[in-house]
Design an enzyme around this catalytic site. Structure first.
Site, PDB file in Angstrom:
ATOM      1  N   SER A 144      41.633  10.171  46.296  1.00  0.00           N
ATOM      2  CA  SER A 144      41.832  11.372  45.411  1.00  0.00           C
ATOM      3  C   SER A 144      41.007  11.931  44.240  1.00  0.00           C
ATOM      4  O   SER A 144      39.866  11.225  44.082  1.00  0.00           O
ATOM      5  CB  SER A 144      43.218  11.010  44.565  1.00  0.00           C
ATOM      6  OG  SER A 144      43.539  12.085  43.808  1.00  0.00           O
ATOM      7  N   TYR A 157      48.547   4.649  39.497  1.00  0.00           N
ATOM      8  CA  TYR A 157      48.206   5.446  40.799  1.00  0.00           C
ATOM      9  C   TYR A 157      46.636   5.706  40.860  1.00  0.00           C
ATOM     10  O   TYR A 157      46.209   5.587  41.815  1.00  0.00           O
ATOM     11  CB  TYR A 157      48.935   6.803  40.805  1.00  0.00           C
ATOM     12  CG  TYR A 157      48.588   7.668  41.983  1.00  0.00           C
ATOM     13  CD1 TYR A 157      48.783   7.285  43.298  1.00  0.00           C
ATOM     14  CD2 TYR A 157      47.895   8.757  41.996  1.00  0.00           C
ATOM     15  CE1 TYR A 157      48.664   8.176  44.509  1.00  0.00           C
ATOM     16  CE2 TYR A 157      47.436   9.452  43.007  1.00  0.00           C
ATOM     17  CZ  TYR A 157      47.817   9.241  44.100  1.00  0.00           C
ATOM     18  OH  TYR A 157      47.610   9.995  45.443  1.00  0.00           O
TER      19      TYR A 157
END
Length: 297
Positions: A144, A157
């Site tokens: 990400s 996360y």
């Protein structure tokens, strides 16, 4: 590096029942790749396989949770049996939730690493030996943009995405001399059910990432899928699907000047605290009204 013809080169994609995984499976099939789709929702996988085959592609489904290493081993076996090999894997399965790190708890932290990080490694461990034997292949890991810099309340996360980024970069250096490429994929905010899932798994009532993510920052899963296919055709170490130079420049500045990055993140902290305060006030009001009604009765 010359353009790779993807026709007939099989790929395994995890988290393929929705979002980025679903769109990438269809895009890879359209590029001529046989696809083995892996996810927990069998009905969605079966529907996707039917769609791909109706468009002239080839696909197979494996149902299971990527945190179980046996699921990755089964996917590799199916890929070899059905399509005579494994050229590529896209470790995409993952989820997130909102929680301050100190309130997350070790069990929840372990659980998200089991899916996001170790789920990726299970797939790598099962597939890479076959790639090395063939002296050809391409591993893709969906990290990400926030694998480069952390967001408050999404620390767990972000940690899994950073771990994926680092092992992917290391693997590229380790495997490339043997004919196997590794790429990390770094989407920005993507219009999938990720945010709904994150909200449902969050134990807090603060403003979620989806609530304050600017719309100009969001992209479609099809945008990511196209970028993945381009990377498969012309391999490179990192894939940044949207506004690559702008996002990467911003992340680089944040890493060079952490104090400046922290100042920029304070808005998220304020929004979270305001939402938490509003929730507590509403909850207190509801309790008071309930008690008043009980006394009147």
């Amino acid at each position: 590096m010359p353009r790779v013809d993807l026709t007939g080169k099989p790929i395994i994609i995890t988290g393929a029942s929705s979002g980025i995984g679903y769109s990438t499976a269809r895009a890879c099939a359209d590029a001529g790749m046989p696809v083995v789709a892996v996810a927990r929702r069998a009905d969605r996988l079966d529907a996707m396989v039917e769609t791909i085959e109706s468009r002239g592609g080839r696909a197979a489904a494996v149902t299971g949770d990527v945190s179980d290493p046996e699921v990755s081993r089964q996917a590799v076996e199916v890929c070899i049996d059905r399509f005579s090999g494994v050229y590529s894997v896209f470790a995409n399965a993952g989820y997130g939730f909102e929680s301050p790190v100190h309130e997350t708890g070790i069990e929840r932290m372990r659980a998200i690493f089991e899916t996001n990080f170790f789920g990726s490694l299970h797939l790598v461990e099962a597939a890479v030996p076959h790639m090395l034997k063939a002296k050809s292949g391409h591993v893709l890991i969906c990290s990400s943009c926030i694998g480069k810099i952390a967001l408050p309340y999404f620390g767990a996360y972000c940690a899994t995405k950073a771990a994926q980024n680092h092992v992917g970069r290391a693997m590229n250096l380790e495997l490339r001399p043997h004919g196997v490429m590794t790429s990390t994929v770094h989407p920005v905010g993507t219009k999938t059910d990720f945010f709904d899932t994150a909200k449902s798994l969050s134990e807090t009532s603060g403003a979620t990432l989806g609530d304050h993510a600017p719309q100009w920052f969001m992209q479609t899963p099809e945008t990511v899928a196209k970028a993945v296919v381009r990377c498969l055709q012309r391999p490179r170490p990192e894939v940044w699907p949207s506004w690559a130079w702008l996002v990467r420049f911003g992340m680089a500045i944040g890493m060079m000047f952490p104090r400046a990055a922290d100042l920029g993140m304070q808005r998220l902290v304020r929004e979270y605290e305001q939402a938490e305060r509003k929730h507590r006030e509403q909850a207190g009001g509801n309790i008071e009204r309930t008690a008043s009604s009980a006394r009147s009765a």
